[in-house]
Structures are given as C-alpha cells and as structure tokens.
Scaffold this motif. Structure first.
Motif, PDB file in Angstrom:
ATOM      1  N   PHE A  46       0.819  -1.213   0.000  1.00 58.40           N
ATOM      2  CA  PHE A  46       0.000   0.000   0.000  1.00 58.40           C
ATOM      3  C   PHE A  46       0.858   1.271   0.000  1.00 58.40           C
ATOM      4  O   PHE A  46       0.597   2.190  -0.794  1.00 58.40           O
ATOM      5  CB  PHE A  46      -0.970   0.008   1.187  1.00 58.40           C
ATOM      6  N   PRO A  47       1.868   1.384   0.848  1.00 54.79           N
ATOM      7  CA  PRO A  47       2.703   2.595   0.796  1.00 54.79           C
ATOM      8  C   PRO A  47       3.369   2.812  -0.557  1.00 54.79           C
ATOM      9  O   PRO A  47       3.451   3.950  -1.037  1.00 54.79           O
ATOM     10  CB  PRO A  47       3.736   2.350   1.901  1.00 54.79           C
ATOM     11  N   GLY A 271      10.865  10.764   6.668  1.00 56.31           N
ATOM     12  CA  GLY A 271       9.671  11.535   7.001  1.00 56.31           C
ATOM     13  C   GLY A 271       8.412  10.705   6.940  1.00 56.31           C
ATOM     14  O   GLY A 271       7.534  10.801   7.809  1.00 56.31           O
ATOM     15  N   ALA A 272       8.298   9.857   5.913  1.00 56.30           N
ATOM     16  CA  ALA A 272       7.118   8.995   5.775  1.00 56.30           C
ATOM     17  C   ALA A 272       7.088   7.953   6.891  1.00 56.30           C
ATOM     18  O   ALA A 272       6.018   7.666   7.459  1.00 56.30           O
ATOM     19  CB  ALA A 272       7.126   8.325   4.408  1.00 56.30           C
ATOM     20  N   TYR A 273       8.237   7.367   7.194  1.00 55.64           N
ATOM     21  CA  TYR A 273       8.319   6.411   8.299  1.00 55.64           C
ATOM     22  C   TYR A 273       7.824   7.062   9.592  1.00 55.64           C
ATOM     23  O   TYR A 273       7.004   6.487  10.320  1.00 55.64           O
ATOM     24  CB  TYR A 273       9.762   5.926   8.475  1.00 55.64           C
ATOM     25  N   GLU A 296       0.763  11.250   4.944  1.00 54.47           N
ATOM     26  CA  GLU A 296       2.152  11.401   5.392  1.00 54.47           C
ATOM     27  C   GLU A 296       3.097  10.572   4.525  1.00 54.47           C
ATOM     28  O   GLU A 296       4.244  10.951   4.295  1.00 54.47           O
ATOM     29  CB  GLU A 296       2.281  10.981   6.856  1.00 54.47           C
ATOM     30  N   ILE A 297       2.621   9.417   4.068  1.00 59.12           N
ATOM     31  CA  ILE A 297       3.440   8.584   3.180  1.00 59.12           C
ATOM     32  C   ILE A 297       3.703   9.323   1.869  1.00 59.12           C
ATOM     33  O   ILE A 297       4.838   9.333   1.371  1.00 59.12           O
ATOM     34  CB  ILE A 297       2.734   7.242   2.915  1.00 59.12           C
ATOM     35  N   ALA A 298       2.677   9.956   1.334  1.00 59.93           N
ATOM     36  CA  ALA A 298       2.807  10.644   0.046  1.00 59.93           C
ATOM     37  C   ALA A 298       3.571  11.953   0.172  1.00 59.93           C
ATOM     38  O   ALA A 298       4.402  12.285  -0.693  1.00 59.93           O
ATOM     39  CB  ALA A 298       1.423  10.900  -0.546  1.00 59.93           C
TER      40      ALA A 298
END
Length: 309
Positions: A46-47, A271-273, A296-298
C-alpha cells in the motif's frame, strides 16, 4: 537543504533526478503476507502504491498474522510457485515493464534460489531493472526468526545479485562478518557489502549502533563514496510495531525509481516512516496504521535533516 547528487552507480542503477523515468514505475514485490496486520507485502504494498508505483505482490508465505504474536496459522508458498508465477507474467509479454524486484522475508532457503532466478529473468526482459534485497533475518531486540539456511542464502547468494540491500544493523553484522557498534563501523561494514555486489546499502535501523539510540530512530545510507545519516524521534510503544523495515525498504526503492537523489530518497523515507509511526502511536495501536497515515506517506509533514558522515 539540497539533495546530494547520486554518484555514478554500477550495475545500471540510475538515481539522477534528470534521468528519464516512467511516471509509474513497476515493482515485483516478493515478500511475506499476513491476513491481519502489517508485515511483508501487507506493510509495503500500500505505501508503494500510495507513492505512485505499480506493485505486483508475490507472497512467499501467507500467515494469519505476523510471527511476533507467538502463534499463527498459514503456510509458505510452494517454492516452485515463485518462478512459475513470474513465468506466467513473462508469457503475457509484460515482464519488460518491471523496473525493480524487491524481496523480503523468505519461507525457506529454497525460495531464495527461485528469487535469484526471477531477478535474472526480469533483467533479461528489462536490463535496466534493479534488485533491492531486504535480508529479513530478525529484529535486533528479538533475534533471528527465519528458517534454517536463509541467512546463508542472503550472505552467499543474494548479495552478489543485489543492486540495493537494506539490512538492519544486526543483519549488517551477519552479512559483513563483523559486529559493528558505532555509525563509523556500520559505514565500514556497509562498504564491505558493496565490495560483494550491491551499489547501495540502506541500514534501515542503526539501533544500539546509532549516535543516540535511546532517543532516535536512525538510518544510514552508504554508497562507494558517500555516507548519509538521518534521525527521527524514537516514539514510545508498549510493543514495538512489526513491519517497519518492510515499509522503509519499499518507500526508499520507489523514491529511487522515481529519480530522487540519494539524500532526497532517504529524507522522504525518514519523514514517511515517522508519519506512519506517529499515526500508530496516536491511535495507541500495535499494528502499523498505514491507511490513517497515507497522506504522510505521500507527502511527509516533517522534514528531517540529512547529515553527511
């Protein structure tokens, strides 16, 4: 802070922002799958899709839940199915569209041989494709949890085939034949791995080998000529979530495929982590809250500084 330009990479690994790339890279992701929770492909697919990649999941095992619960149901995928499923894609004439193979948890050492064969098949169809190996052997605080022979496969076979390898510090020590205890020693160990095949080593968790292990979650990215470090706050959890390494490797790979520089790819990954971990902490959950953290992932809301070592 400007991104550090990627150095010339061996083995066709292009990371320059100027390199022409397809809008949507395609990744064949060969990892475990859990029906409930987040681990392996259940943590990474998904990420990667949220970042804008086409992901082709191929599951090495199908379990009810990840193994850190102490009990689970399910079985490994029959070894020969890994090659057969990829052969089916080849017969459709679509394998040349694959930009990368990502491998993670293996249900047996025999599966590893099929993964290496798949990498060779993909690179025959697309010589520019890269292989990113996440050598899943366990967590520093939990010890190794993989079947017999898998560790030896990663050290003796996977390293030679990989363009990018993403160990944690425990896996880094096993693969390099040492016991790195400081960031500098981890850089040295990573360069030992580079001598054996890969162009990049992402140490996805420095743990006790970091600068501030009690306060920070630290990552290290090493090439033949560069060593980049990033640290995010270490958030408190009653039980540390599983699947963070699978998440990290997938995010980093997609950013590379999209043409990010090494520092840009590492910075976005960190940052995404952190965004995923913050959402998981805020929800007081054990399993990673990937859907809740998808924005946040994007586009991570927090940017962490990249340091050159």
């Amino acid at each position: 802070r400007r991104g550090t330009p990627a150095p010339p990479m061996r083995r066709r690994l292009a990371t320059s922002a100027a390199a022409p790339k397809k809008t949507l890279p395609s990744v064949l992701s060969i990892q475990s799958h859990v029906v409930y929770g987040a681990a392996g492909n259940s943590s990474a697919v998904f990420p990667m899709r949220r970042l804008g990649a086409n992901v082709w999941p191929l599951n090495t095992v199908q379990f009810s839940n990840h193994t850190q619960y102490g009990a689970w149901e399910g079985l490994p995928t029959p070894n020969e199915q890994i090659s057969l499923l990829v052969d089916g894609i080849k017969q459709r004439g679509e394998l040349g569209r694959c930009d990368a193979v990502l491998s993670g948890y293996l249900g047996s050492a025999e599966q590893g041989a099929h993964v290496v064969s798949v990498v060779e098949t993909v690179k025959q169809a697309n010589p520019k494709a890269i292989y990113c190996c996440d050598p899943v052997m366990g967590h520093p605080a939990k010890g190794c949890i993989v079947p017999d022979g898998v560790q030896d496969f990663f050290r003796e076979e996977a390293l030679k085939a990989a363009d990018v390898v993403c160990p944690n510090f425990l896996e880094l020590g096993y693969l390099s034949g040492g016991k790195p205890e400081t960031p500098g020693e981890c850089v040295e160990a990573a360069r030992e791995l580079i001598k054996k095949g890969p162009s990049l080593v992402l140490v996805k968790h420095l743990a006790s080998a970091g600068f501030e292990p009690s306060r920070s979650f630290e990552m290290l990215l090493v090439s033949e000529t560069e060593a980049l470090h990033v640290a995010t706050p270490l958030l408190p959890f009653d039980r540390a979530p599983t699947g963070t390494g699978d998440l990290t490797s997938g995010l980093f790979l997609v950013k590379l495929l999209q043409g990010a520089s090494l520092s840009e790819a590492l910075q976005h990954t960190a940052g995404a982590y952190h965004g995923v971990m913050q959402a998981t902490s805020d929800a007081n959950e054990y399993e990673l809250q990937l859907v809740a953290a998808q924005d946040e992932i994007a586009k991570p809301s927090v940017t962490f500084e990249i340091q050159t070592l």
